[in-house]
Enzyme design. Structure first.
Site, PDB file in Angstrom:
ATOM      1  N   ASP A  62      -6.916   0.039   2.435  1.00  0.00           N
ATOM      2  CA  ASP A  62      -7.026   0.723   1.143  1.00  0.00           C
ATOM      3  C   ASP A  62      -8.483   1.065   0.842  1.00  0.00           C
ATOM      4  O   ASP A  62      -8.786   2.139   0.308  1.00  0.00           O
ATOM      5  CB  ASP A  62      -6.460  -0.156   0.036  1.00  0.00           C
ATOM      6  CG  ASP A  62      -4.977  -0.434   0.208  1.00  0.00           C
ATOM      7  OD1 ASP A  62      -4.287   0.385   0.842  1.00  0.00           O
ATOM      8  OD2 ASP A  62      -4.509  -1.474  -0.292  1.00  0.00           O
ATOM      9  N   GLY A 102      -1.715  -3.954  -4.938  1.00  0.00           N
ATOM     10  CA  GLY A 102      -0.937  -2.719  -4.933  1.00  0.00           C
ATOM     11  C   GLY A 102      -1.783  -1.615  -4.331  1.00  0.00           C
ATOM     12  O   GLY A 102      -2.955  -1.461  -4.674  1.00  0.00           O
ATOM     13  N   GLN A 138       3.655   0.927   4.382  1.00  0.00           N
ATOM     14  CA  GLN A 138       4.698  -0.092   4.465  1.00  0.00           C
ATOM     15  C   GLN A 138       6.106   0.448   4.238  1.00  0.00           C
ATOM     16  O   GLN A 138       7.085  -0.179   4.643  1.00  0.00           O
ATOM     17  CB  GLN A 138       4.436  -1.216   3.448  1.00  0.00           C
ATOM     18  CG  GLN A 138       3.133  -1.946   3.639  1.00  0.00           C
ATOM     19  CD  GLN A 138       2.086  -1.478   2.658  1.00  0.00           C
ATOM     20  OE1 GLN A 138       2.015  -0.288   2.350  1.00  0.00           O
ATOM     21  NE2 GLN A 138       1.260  -2.399   2.174  1.00  0.00           N
ATOM     22  N   GLN A 139       6.230   1.595   3.602  1.00  0.00           N
ATOM     23  CA  GLN A 139       7.563   2.097   3.290  1.00  0.00           C
ATOM     24  C   GLN A 139       8.189   2.896   4.424  1.00  0.00           C
ATOM     25  O   GLN A 139       9.350   3.293   4.321  1.00  0.00           O
ATOM     26  CB  GLN A 139       7.513   2.969   2.019  1.00  0.00           C
ATOM     27  CG  GLN A 139       7.196   2.203   0.751  1.00  0.00           C
ATOM     28  CD  GLN A 139       8.290   1.212   0.361  1.00  0.00           C
ATOM     29  OE1 GLN A 139       8.799   0.471   1.207  1.00  0.00           O
ATOM     30  NE2 GLN A 139       8.640   1.192  -0.898  1.00  0.00           N
TER      31      GLN A 139
END
Length: 327
Positions: A257, A48, A172-173
């Site tokens: 990340d 995540g 990604q969104q």
């Protein structure tokens, strides 16, 4: 400087396909694709984007506040994050749903095909970031990472409403956002993170050119994979920081990340942007050499050596004092 990191909390199922996806694609039949790839390795890992970034910040000693929604299976994961310096007190734990799942297959050219199951992340819009900011006495910066789109929009609006600087990281969104949503997420951001593909997609989604975006954000940071990272701001020359080289890429998942964690640590320590990006690049390469997004070993001596070899002794000496507690 306290940092809050919002976004997805997930479990990663990472598989390796010992071939090339491109060799299985038939150009004249791309409108009807039905493919199965026989993977020869499976690793189940914690992931995540928000959890990954917070983990990196925690390992660097920043005490980040993780803000996101997790499932009824979060107990072990939460203990792991707390043991690595992450404050999970504001994670919303669902009573009915499981933590989100990221299922990703990587081929021999490091191309990836992935599917993301939302799970408990669907409850993220119920999180009140303004109330959290009041409880923790206003974090100095909020990163809004990939999450339920409604949650991303709500967190962005809440941060702006209480005057907390935003680092926008839609990643990604972006594909799910309409024009107005994309504009709301990035407009007014102190920092904007994308990769090369996302930079083009962001312009398509917002309808804004590169110059339009630079008029609306502080610094736009674009990761360039093996070529490093580009930093652009209105009225300033573009800065390109080269990547830290590696001879052993185990898995690219989570490298972006890790870059964000290193860069934001530098921001928290009030470093120049170039210095922050150098630490970010060293962190990204460390993750590239590990399978999984939070399984990497972070050693001060290793990071300093990598930075010295790539950016010179002056950079290594400048960064070294802040890494004294990393082990």
């Amino acid at each position: 400087m306290r940092l809050a990191v919002t976004g997805s909390i997930a479990t990663d199922h990472l598989m390796v396909f010992p071939g090339r996806f491109a060799e299985q694609l038939i150009e004249e039949h791309l409108d009807r694709v039905s493919l199965s790839f026989l993977a020869d390795r499976l690793d189940v890992r914690r992931g995540g984007v928000a959890a990954n970034i917070a983990f990196g910040l925690g390992r660097l000693g920043l005490d980040p506040l993780l803000v996101g929604a997790a499932g009824l299976d979060f107990a072990e994961y939460g203990s792991w994050l707390r043991a690595n310096g992450v404050d999970t007190s504001e994670v919303r734990v669902s009573e009915t749903l499981h933590t989100a799942r990221f299922v990703c297959t990587t081929d021999m050219d490091q191309n990836q095909i992935a599917t993301f199951y939302t799970g408990a992340m669907a409850e993220a819009p119920l999180i009140d970031l303004a109330a959290i900011a009041a409880r923790v006495k206003d974090p100095a910066l909020v990163l809004v990472g990939a999450d339920d789109p409604d949650a991303m929009l709500r967190h962005t609006a809440a941060a702006h409403s209480v005057g907390i600087p935003v680092a926008a990281d839609p990643s990604q969104q972006l594909a799910r956002l309409d024009r107005e949503q994309a504009r709301q997420l990035v407009g007014g951001a102190r920092w904007l993170f994308t990769n090369e593909y996302e930079s083009a997609l962001l312009q398509e989604r917002t309808g804004w050119s590169e110059n339009d975006l630079l008029d609306r954000v502080g610094t736009w940071i674009t990761t360039l994979a093996g070529d490093g990272v580009s930093l652009a701001g209105r009225g300033a020359p573009r800065l390109v920081v080269p990547a830290v080289a590696t001879e052993s890429v185990a898995d690219p998942t989570g490298a972006g990340d890790a870059f964000r964690a290193g860069f934001l640590a530098g921001v928290a320590w009030q470093w120049p942007q170039e210095r922050a990006a150098q630490l970010g690049c060293a962190m990204a390469t460390t993750v590239l050499e590990s399978v999984g997004t939070q399984e990497y070993k972070l050693l001060a001596s290793d990071l300093i050596a990598r930075i010295g070899q790539t950016y010179g002794d002056d950079a290594a000496r400048a960064i070294e004092p802040r890494l004294a507690g990393v082990s």
